[in-house]
Design a protein around this motif. Structure first.
Motif, short mmCIF file in Angstrom:
data_model
loop_
_atom_site.label_atom_id
_atom_site.label_comp_id
_atom_site.label_asym_id
_atom_site.label_seq_id
_atom_site.Cartn_x
_atom_site.Cartn_y
_atom_site.Cartn_z
N LEU A 96 2.46 8.19 4.03
CA LEU A 96 1.57 8.86 4.96
C LEU A 96 2.50 9.61 5.90
O LEU A 96 3.32 9.02 6.59
CB LEU A 96 0.78 7.77 5.69
N VAL A 105 5.27 6.93 7.04
CA VAL A 105 4.85 5.54 6.98
C VAL A 105 4.60 5.19 5.52
O VAL A 105 3.93 5.92 4.82
CB VAL A 105 3.55 5.34 7.78
N ILE A 107 3.11 3.05 2.34
CA ILE A 107 1.88 2.37 2.00
C ILE A 107 2.10 1.59 0.72
O ILE A 107 2.57 2.16 -0.27
CB ILE A 107 0.77 3.40 1.75
N LYS A 109 -0.33 -0.30 -0.93
CA LYS A 109 -1.47 -0.29 -1.84
C LYS A 109 -1.62 1.05 -2.55
O LYS A 109 -1.53 2.10 -1.93
CB LYS A 109 -2.74 -0.60 -1.04
N CYS A 110 -1.85 0.99 -3.85
CA CYS A 110 -2.01 2.22 -4.61
C CYS A 110 -3.39 2.30 -5.24
O CYS A 110 -3.77 1.46 -6.04
CB CYS A 110 -0.97 2.27 -5.72
N PRO A 111 -4.16 3.30 -4.88
CA PRO A 111 -5.53 3.42 -5.38
C PRO A 111 -5.62 4.19 -6.70
O PRO A 111 -6.71 4.46 -7.16
CB PRO A 111 -6.21 4.22 -4.26
N VAL A 112 -4.49 4.53 -7.28
CA VAL A 112 -4.52 5.44 -8.42
C VAL A 112 -4.37 4.75 -9.77
O VAL A 112 -4.83 5.26 -10.79
CB VAL A 112 -3.42 6.53 -8.27
N TYR A 115 -7.38 4.43 -11.93
CA TYR A 115 -7.84 5.77 -12.27
C TYR A 115 -7.03 6.37 -13.42
O TYR A 115 -7.57 7.08 -14.27
CB TYR A 115 -7.70 6.64 -11.03
N HIS A 130 2.61 9.11 -11.20
CA HIS A 130 1.90 10.03 -10.33
C HIS A 130 2.59 10.06 -8.98
O HIS A 130 3.43 9.21 -8.67
CB HIS A 130 0.46 9.55 -10.15
N SER A 131 2.24 11.05 -8.20
CA SER A 131 2.73 11.05 -6.84
C SER A 131 1.53 11.29 -5.93
O SER A 131 0.73 12.18 -6.16
CB SER A 131 3.80 12.12 -6.65
N LEU A 132 1.41 10.45 -4.93
CA LEU A 132 0.32 10.59 -3.97
C LEU A 132 0.93 10.61 -2.59
O LEU A 132 1.62 9.69 -2.18
CB LEU A 132 -0.66 9.42 -4.11
N MET A 133 0.69 11.69 -1.88
CA MET A 133 1.17 11.79 -0.51
C MET A 133 -0.04 12.09 0.36
O MET A 133 -0.87 12.92 -0.01
CB MET A 133 2.15 12.94 -0.35
N LEU A 134 -0.12 11.42 1.49
CA LEU A 134 -1.22 11.68 2.41
C LEU A 134 -0.65 12.31 3.67
O LEU A 134 0.43 11.94 4.12
CB LEU A 134 -1.96 10.38 2.73
#
Lengths: 148, 148
Positions: A96, A105, A107, A109-112, A115, A130-134
């Motif tokens: 994040l 920051v 994180i 937990k991974c919500p992906v 999916y 995958h890559s997830l950035m918020l």
DNA sequence: CTACATGCAAACCGTTTGCACCCTA
DNA sequence: TAGGGTGCAAACGGTTTGCATGTAG
């Protein structure tokens, strides 16, 4: 170099199939100390501050080698024009990023994950990752924004 | 230029508060025709092929302006060293990138929206957005991989 | 007519590379 | 001792910028 080769890293680097050098050790140590991703330049600069001088290109090559052998992970952060790295030992993570102060920051937990399976079935792709950035504003920065 | 200013874009560019120029129109048109993100160079090259000559730096500046005014979105793709752009009119999307042939497949469904709310509550961040990219091998490439 | 957009060329900056020398295994 | 690693300096490639000129509003 203050203390020569370090036993702990020796095993970890060697186990990964990497030849042991003082430079690799120093970079790897530095990377592991960090709790958030860092740029190549960050590592180079910090080592310089500790009187550990090595060429920037060496830091690039070391991180590349670490990544190839699974000890480091390359991270892409939007609007940042340099590559970030993190130690893979910290596990799968997402970040994040504060758009104000650039604080990062992590994180856990991974919500992906769930999916991915679903998507793989639908598209017939073999999904490797995958890559997830918020992106957003941290409490301090959003407070400042409200004032202006 | 073949046809001068284009009514449809005129309203869209003007509505966004952008001065209307032939270059902006051409770049914007080209961007809208694409179904997947493209690089600045891609657009420049394709326009060149159509005998529409403009400076690369202009394409950069146009895309920057389009982004600033909400008409284009900048996309970051791992291991690609140039920036990608897409038309924002296509809505919120994610992409599945083939690590073999670099094909890009767009995904309409987003699994992150719900997660954002939850995360925002936990961290007190104001979350403005996210980027989710999935990487893997498309059916053709995974078939090739199996053979070798 | 004026502010902003464009073309051109040069600067920029993160990253990569070629090569001679050094050092680990 | 051989083959890979490092330092140094130069190249690279995407992107940005300064400035003179052109043009939309």
């Amino acid at each position: 170099m203050a203390s020569g080769l370090n036993k702990k890293n020796r095993s970890e680097l060697a186990k990964a199939g990497l030849r042991q050098t003082i430079q690799r050790e120093q970079v790897f140590d530095n990377l592991k100390e960090r709790s958030t991703p860092v740029t190549v330049g960050d590592i180079h600069k910090e080592l310089f501050g500790k009187q550990i001088h090595m060429d920037l290109s060496t830091v690039y090559r070391v991180l590349e080698a670490l990544e190839k052998h699974g000890l480091a992970r390359r991270i892409v952060i939007e609007n940042e024009n340099s590559a970030y790295y993190e130690y893979t030992g910290c596990g799968h993570r997402h970040y994040l990023v504060c758009l104000g102060c650039k604080k990062i920051v992590s994180i856990e937990k991974c919500p992906v994950k769930a999916y991915e399976k679903d998507l793989s079935k639908k598209t017939d792709f073999i999904i490797e990752g995958h890559s997830l950035m918020l992106y957003g504003y941290c409490p301090e920065c959003s407070r400042k924004l409200r004032k202006t």
